[in-house]
Design a protein around this motif. Structure first.
Motif, PDB file in Angstrom:
ATOM      1  N   ASP A  37       0.830  -1.211   0.000  1.00  0.00           N
ATOM      2  CA  ASP A  37       0.000   0.000   0.000  1.00  0.00           C
ATOM      3  C   ASP A  37       0.864   1.261   0.000  1.00  0.00           C
ATOM      4  OD1 ASP A  37      -2.285  -1.565   0.010  1.00  0.00           O
ATOM      5  OD2 ASP A  37      -2.508  -1.471   2.192  1.00  0.00           O
ATOM      6  N   ILE A  38       1.970   1.200   0.730  1.00  0.00           N
ATOM      7  CA  ILE A  38       2.889   2.342   0.754  1.00  0.00           C
ATOM      8  C   ILE A  38       3.471   2.551  -0.640  1.00  0.00           C
ATOM      9  CG2 ILE A  38       5.040   3.259   1.712  1.00  0.00           C
ATOM     10  CD1 ILE A  38       4.471   1.472   4.212  1.00  0.00           C
ATOM     11  N   ALA A  39       3.917   1.458  -1.255  1.00  0.00           N
ATOM     12  CA  ALA A  39       4.505   1.540  -2.594  1.00  0.00           C
ATOM     13  C   ALA A  39       3.501   2.107  -3.600  1.00  0.00           C
ATOM     14  CB  ALA A  39       5.001   0.165  -3.042  1.00  0.00           C
ATOM     15  N   ARG A  40       2.261   1.632  -3.542  1.00  0.00           N
ATOM     16  CA  ARG A  40       1.232   2.133  -4.470  1.00  0.00           C
ATOM     17  C   ARG A  40       0.917   3.605  -4.209  1.00  0.00           C
ATOM     18  NH1 ARG A  40      -0.181  -3.036  -3.973  1.00  0.00           N
ATOM     19  NH2 ARG A  40      -1.524  -2.829  -2.161  1.00  0.00           N
ATOM     20  N   ALA A  41       0.796   3.972  -2.945  1.00  0.00           N
ATOM     21  CA  ALA A  41       0.444   5.357  -2.599  1.00  0.00           C
ATOM     22  C   ALA A  41       1.494   6.339  -3.098  1.00  0.00           C
ATOM     23  CB  ALA A  41       0.278   5.495  -1.085  1.00  0.00           C
ATOM     24  N   LEU A  42       2.751   5.916  -3.109  1.00  0.00           N
ATOM     25  CA  LEU A  42       3.829   6.821  -3.520  1.00  0.00           C
ATOM     26  C   LEU A  42       4.345   6.523  -4.919  1.00  0.00           C
ATOM     27  CD1 LEU A  42       5.784   7.014  -0.142  1.00  0.00           C
ATOM     28  CD2 LEU A  42       4.064   8.594  -1.044  1.00  0.00           C
ATOM     29  N   ALA A  43       3.695   5.573  -5.603  1.00  0.00           N
ATOM     30  CA  ALA A  43       4.067   5.202  -6.975  1.00  0.00           C
ATOM     31  C   ALA A  43       5.549   4.840  -7.083  1.00  0.00           C
ATOM     32  CB  ALA A  43       3.694   6.309  -7.961  1.00  0.00           C
ATOM     33  N   VAL A  44       5.975   3.956  -6.181  1.00  0.00           N
ATOM     34  CA  VAL A  44       7.361   3.496  -6.140  1.00  0.00           C
ATOM     35  C   VAL A  44       7.339   1.978  -6.318  1.00  0.00           C
ATOM     36  CG1 VAL A  44       9.401   3.278  -4.655  1.00  0.00           C
ATOM     37  CG2 VAL A  44       8.054   5.377  -4.619  1.00  0.00           C
ATOM     38  N   PRO A  45       8.210   1.427  -7.159  1.00  0.00           N
ATOM     39  CA  PRO A  45       8.250  -0.034  -7.305  1.00  0.00           C
ATOM     40  C   PRO A  45       8.484  -0.719  -5.956  1.00  0.00           C
ATOM     41  CG  PRO A  45       9.632   1.020  -8.965  1.00  0.00           C
ATOM     42  CD  PRO A  45       9.190   2.095  -8.013  1.00  0.00           C
ATOM     43  N   GLN A  46       7.868  -1.880  -5.774  1.00  0.00           N
ATOM     44  CA  GLN A  46       7.927  -2.549  -4.479  1.00  0.00           C
ATOM     45  C   GLN A  46       9.340  -2.906  -4.050  1.00  0.00           C
ATOM     46  OE1 GLN A  46       5.091  -5.630  -3.737  1.00  0.00           O
ATOM     47  NE2 GLN A  46       3.360  -4.342  -4.313  1.00  0.00           N
ATOM     48  N   ASN A  47      10.197  -3.315  -4.986  1.00  0.00           N
ATOM     49  CA  ASN A  47      11.570  -3.657  -4.581  1.00  0.00           C
ATOM     50  C   ASN A  47      12.334  -2.417  -4.129  1.00  0.00           C
ATOM     51  OD1 ASN A  47      11.672  -2.681  -7.206  1.00  0.00           O
ATOM     52  ND2 ASN A  47      13.427  -3.946  -7.761  1.00  0.00           N
ATOM     53  N   THR A  48      12.079  -1.278  -4.762  1.00  0.00           N
ATOM     54  CA  THR A  48      12.702  -0.017  -4.344  1.00  0.00           C
ATOM     55  C   THR A  48      12.158   0.401  -2.985  1.00  0.00           C
ATOM     56  OG1 THR A  48      12.945   0.647  -6.652  1.00  0.00           O
ATOM     57  CG2 THR A  48      13.080   2.395  -5.001  1.00  0.00           C
ATOM     58  N   MET A  49      10.838   0.241  -2.811  1.00  0.00           N
ATOM     59  CA  MET A  49      10.222   0.599  -1.531  1.00  0.00           C
ATOM     60  C   MET A  49      10.790  -0.259  -0.410  1.00  0.00           C
ATOM     61  SD  MET A  49       8.365   2.531   0.225  1.00  0.00           S
ATOM     62  CE  MET A  49       7.670   3.486  -1.113  1.00  0.00           C
ATOM     63  N   SER A  50      11.031  -1.510  -0.695  1.00  0.00           N
ATOM     64  CA  SER A  50      11.611  -2.403   0.309  1.00  0.00           C
ATOM     65  C   SER A  50      12.956  -1.865   0.797  1.00  0.00           C
ATOM     66  CB  SER A  50      11.786  -3.801  -0.285  1.00  0.00           C
ATOM     67  OG  SER A  50      12.391  -4.652   0.641  1.00  0.00           O
ATOM     68  N   SER A  51      13.762  -1.363  -0.109  1.00  0.00           N
ATOM     69  CA  SER A  51      15.059  -0.784   0.267  1.00  0.00           C
ATOM     70  C   SER A  51      14.875   0.440   1.152  1.00  0.00           C
ATOM     71  CB  SER A  51      15.864  -0.410  -0.975  1.00  0.00           C
ATOM     72  OG  SER A  51      16.162  -1.559  -1.720  1.00  0.00           O
ATOM     73  N   HIS A  52      13.935   1.304   0.777  1.00  0.00           N
ATOM     74  CA  HIS A  52      13.675   2.506   1.575  1.00  0.00           C
ATOM     75  C   HIS A  52      13.177   2.145   2.974  1.00  0.00           C
ATOM     76  CE1 HIS A  52      14.547   5.356  -1.541  1.00  0.00           C
ATOM     77  NE2 HIS A  52      13.587   4.913  -2.332  1.00  0.00           N
ATOM     78  N   LEU A  53      12.278   1.177   3.052  1.00  0.00           N
ATOM     79  CA  LEU A  53      11.751   0.761   4.349  1.00  0.00           C
ATOM     80  C   LEU A  53      12.846   0.137   5.209  1.00  0.00           C
ATOM     81  CD1 LEU A  53       8.322  -0.614   3.139  1.00  0.00           C
ATOM     82  CD2 LEU A  53       8.666   1.345   4.671  1.00  0.00           C
ATOM     83  N   SER A  54      13.766  -0.548   4.576  1.00  0.00           N
ATOM     84  CA  SER A  54      14.889  -1.138   5.300  1.00  0.00           C
ATOM     85  C   SER A  54      15.772  -0.057   5.933  1.00  0.00           C
ATOM     86  CB  SER A  54      15.708  -2.007   4.352  1.00  0.00           C
ATOM     87  OG  SER A  54      16.805  -2.558   5.008  1.00  0.00           O
TER      88      SER A  54
END
Length: 120
Positions: A37-54
């Motif tokens: 949901d975070i990735a979709r809300a910010l229009a960021v690919p999920q693998n990239t979002m995973s790095s940011h969340l990490s």
């Protein structure tokens, strides 16, 4: 709080996507949001979002909890508060007049919303 912890937190927030993630999670406290949901809300690919969340997790600014097949992230407001207090206490050096204008600026945005009166 140690200076190294503050540097880690500030570095994590010094990137626009991570800052937006943190702001989004604060808006969704206390329930949090699933990573997808975070990735979709910010229009960021999920693998990239995973790095940011990490990065945000290592800085202890977000926490993660498995909920079924999803991982729900929440803002760690206590850590953010500790970072901000460290900055204020450090910059003021025991001189409240230095930070008083900042605290005055924060007060209006942080006041509890007035409760609606029940009609009797």
């Amino acid at each position: 709080m140690e200076s190294e912890d503050v540097v880690l937190a500030l570095a994590a927030l010094a990137q626009s996507t991570r800052l937006e993630v943190f702001r989004l999670l604060v808006k969704h406290e206390p329930e949090g949001l699933a990573a997808g949901d975070i990735a979709r809300a910010l229009a960021v690919p999920q693998n990239t979002m995973s790095s940011h969340l990490s990065v945000l997790s290592r800085a202890r600014l977000v926490s993660a909890e498995r909920s079924g097949r999803s991982i729900v992230y929440r803002a760690e407001l206590s850590q953010f508060r500790a970072v901000m207090l460290f900055m204020l206490r450090d910059c003021c050096e025991g001189r409240p007049e230095v930070c008083a204008p900042l605290i005055e600026d924060l007060a209006p945005c942080c006041l509890p919303k007035p409760r609606k009166k029940a009609h009797v």
